[in-house]
Design a protein around this motif. Structure first.
Motif, mmCIF file in Angstrom:
data_model
loop_
_atom_site.group_PDB
_atom_site.id
_atom_site.type_symbol
_atom_site.label_atom_id
_atom_site.label_comp_id
_atom_site.label_asym_id
_atom_site.label_seq_id
_atom_site.Cartn_x
_atom_site.Cartn_y
_atom_site.Cartn_z
ATOM 1 N N ILE A 81 0.836 -1.200 0.000
ATOM 2 C CA ILE A 81 0.000 0.000 0.000
ATOM 3 C C ILE A 81 0.870 1.250 0.000
ATOM 4 N N VAL A 82 1.888 1.274 0.867
ATOM 5 C CA VAL A 82 2.787 2.422 0.949
ATOM 6 C C VAL A 82 3.509 2.618 -0.385
ATOM 7 N N ALA A 83 3.945 1.533 -1.011
ATOM 8 C CA ALA A 83 4.637 1.632 -2.294
ATOM 9 C C ALA A 83 3.714 2.206 -3.370
ATOM 10 N N GLU A 84 2.448 1.803 -3.370
ATOM 11 C CA GLU A 84 1.498 2.338 -4.355
ATOM 12 C C GLU A 84 1.199 3.804 -4.099
ATOM 13 N N LEU A 85 1.094 4.194 -2.826
ATOM 14 C CA LEU A 85 0.819 5.597 -2.511
ATOM 15 C C LEU A 85 1.982 6.502 -2.906
ATOM 16 N N ARG A 86 3.186 5.975 -2.921
ATOM 17 C CA ARG A 86 4.332 6.775 -3.361
ATOM 18 C C ARG A 86 4.282 7.055 -4.856
ATOM 19 N N LYS A 87 3.585 6.226 -5.606
ATOM 20 C CA LYS A 87 3.463 6.413 -7.054
ATOM 21 C C LYS A 87 2.424 7.467 -7.423
ATOM 22 N N VAL A 88 1.551 7.819 -6.472
ATOM 23 C CA VAL A 88 0.461 8.750 -6.752
ATOM 24 C C VAL A 88 1.009 10.153 -6.962
ATOM 25 N N ILE A 89 0.493 10.831 -7.973
ATOM 26 C CA ILE A 89 0.846 12.229 -8.195
ATOM 27 C C ILE A 89 -0.200 13.058 -7.458
ATOM 28 N N TRP A 90 0.192 13.619 -6.321
ATOM 29 C CA TRP A 90 -0.734 14.368 -5.488
ATOM 30 C C TRP A 90 -0.922 15.765 -6.057
ATOM 31 N N PRO A 91 -2.147 16.311 -6.003
ATOM 32 C CA PRO A 91 -2.375 17.660 -6.541
ATOM 33 C C PRO A 91 -1.744 18.724 -5.645
ATOM 34 N N THR A 92 -1.412 19.858 -6.271
ATOM 35 C CA THR A 92 -0.892 20.981 -5.500
ATOM 36 C C THR A 92 -2.046 21.633 -4.740
ATOM 37 N N ARG A 93 -1.722 22.504 -3.804
ATOM 38 C CA ARG A 93 -2.767 23.182 -3.027
ATOM 39 C C ARG A 93 -3.675 23.989 -3.958
ATOM 40 N N LYS A 94 -3.078 24.671 -4.934
ATOM 41 C CA LYS A 94 -3.867 25.489 -5.863
ATOM 42 C C LYS A 94 -4.820 24.603 -6.681
ATOM 43 N N ALA A 95 -4.331 23.478 -7.164
ATOM 44 C CA ALA A 95 -5.174 22.569 -7.947
ATOM 45 C C ALA A 95 -6.279 21.986 -7.073
ATOM 46 N N LEU A 96 -5.959 21.647 -5.833
ATOM 47 C CA LEU A 96 -6.956 21.078 -4.926
ATOM 48 C C LEU A 96 -8.070 22.076 -4.635
ATOM 49 N N ILE A 97 -7.702 23.338 -4.405
ATOM 50 C CA ILE A 97 -8.707 24.379 -4.178
ATOM 51 C C ILE A 97 -9.556 24.575 -5.426
ATOM 52 N N ASN A 98 -8.917 24.552 -6.588
ATOM 53 C CA ASN A 98 -9.646 24.713 -7.852
ATOM 54 C C ASN A 98 -10.637 23.564 -8.061
ATOM 55 N N TYR A 99 -10.204 22.333 -7.866
ATOM 56 C CA TYR A 99 -11.084 21.171 -8.031
ATOM 57 C C TYR A 99 -12.245 21.209 -7.029
ATOM 58 N N THR A 100 -11.937 21.576 -5.789
ATOM 59 C CA THR A 100 -12.973 21.641 -4.763
ATOM 60 C C THR A 100 -14.015 22.691 -5.113
ATOM 61 N N THR A 101 -13.566 23.845 -5.604
ATOM 62 C CA THR A 101 -14.491 24.907 -6.001
ATOM 63 C C THR A 101 -15.381 24.453 -7.144
ATOM 64 N N VAL A 154 -16.270 21.407 -7.924
ATOM 65 C CA VAL A 154 -17.222 20.403 -7.430
ATOM 66 C C VAL A 154 -18.339 21.060 -6.630
ATOM 67 N N LEU A 155 -17.998 21.995 -5.751
ATOM 68 C CA LEU A 155 -19.026 22.657 -4.948
ATOM 69 C C LEU A 155 -19.995 23.467 -5.811
ATOM 70 N N VAL A 156 -19.483 24.172 -6.812
ATOM 71 C CA VAL A 156 -20.356 24.932 -7.718
ATOM 72 C C VAL A 156 -21.265 23.977 -8.482
ATOM 73 N N PHE A 157 -20.722 22.875 -8.977
ATOM 74 C CA PHE A 157 -21.539 21.897 -9.704
ATOM 75 C C PHE A 157 -22.628 21.326 -8.797
ATOM 76 N N VAL A 158 -22.275 20.986 -7.570
ATOM 77 C CA VAL A 158 -23.265 20.424 -6.648
ATOM 78 C C VAL A 158 -24.358 21.447 -6.345
ATOM 79 N N LEU A 159 -23.996 22.706 -6.139
ATOM 80 C CA LEU A 159 -25.002 23.738 -5.880
ATOM 81 C C LEU A 159 -25.927 23.927 -7.083
ATOM 82 N N ILE A 160 -25.382 23.882 -8.290
ATOM 83 C CA ILE A 160 -26.217 23.992 -9.489
ATOM 84 C C ILE A 160 -27.175 22.814 -9.573
#
Length: 88
Positions: free
Chosen positions: A34-54, A56-62
């Motif tokens: 599991i740890v080896a697989e998680l090291r392969k994951v490309i984690w999003p940057t803070r800016k990308a995470l905020i953008n994706y979250t925004t 999703v929230l706008v889509f859900v509200l619509i």
């Protein structure tokens, strides 16, 4: 034939009879995998995470607005057809 039918696939054995059954994985090995697989994951940057979250929230509200609007219209339609009091 290129594609097996259900009957042909059912006639074949699932694995050769001469092979022993696979052993279970130990919990420690499972955790290391599991740890080896998680090291392969490309984690999003803070800016990308905020953008994706925004997004999703706008889509859900619509979607909530659309569903609430349809619910209101269908409720009015059903009450108009079958009668009923709109005031409590």
């Amino acid at each position: 034939m290129a594609i097996d039918t259900r009957g042909e696939a059912a006639d074949r054995p699932s694995k050769p009879s001469g092979q022993p059954a696979k052993k279970r994985t130990s919990p420690a090995l499972f955790y290391r995998q599991i740890v080896a697989e998680l090291r392969k994951v490309i984690w999003p940057t803070r800016k990308a995470l905020i953008n994706y979250t925004t997004v999703v929230l706008v889509f859900v509200l619509i979607m909530v607005g659309i569903v609430a609007g349809l619910d209101f219209l269908l409720t009015k339609g059903v009450l108009a057809v079958f009668g009923g009091s709109t005031t409590p």
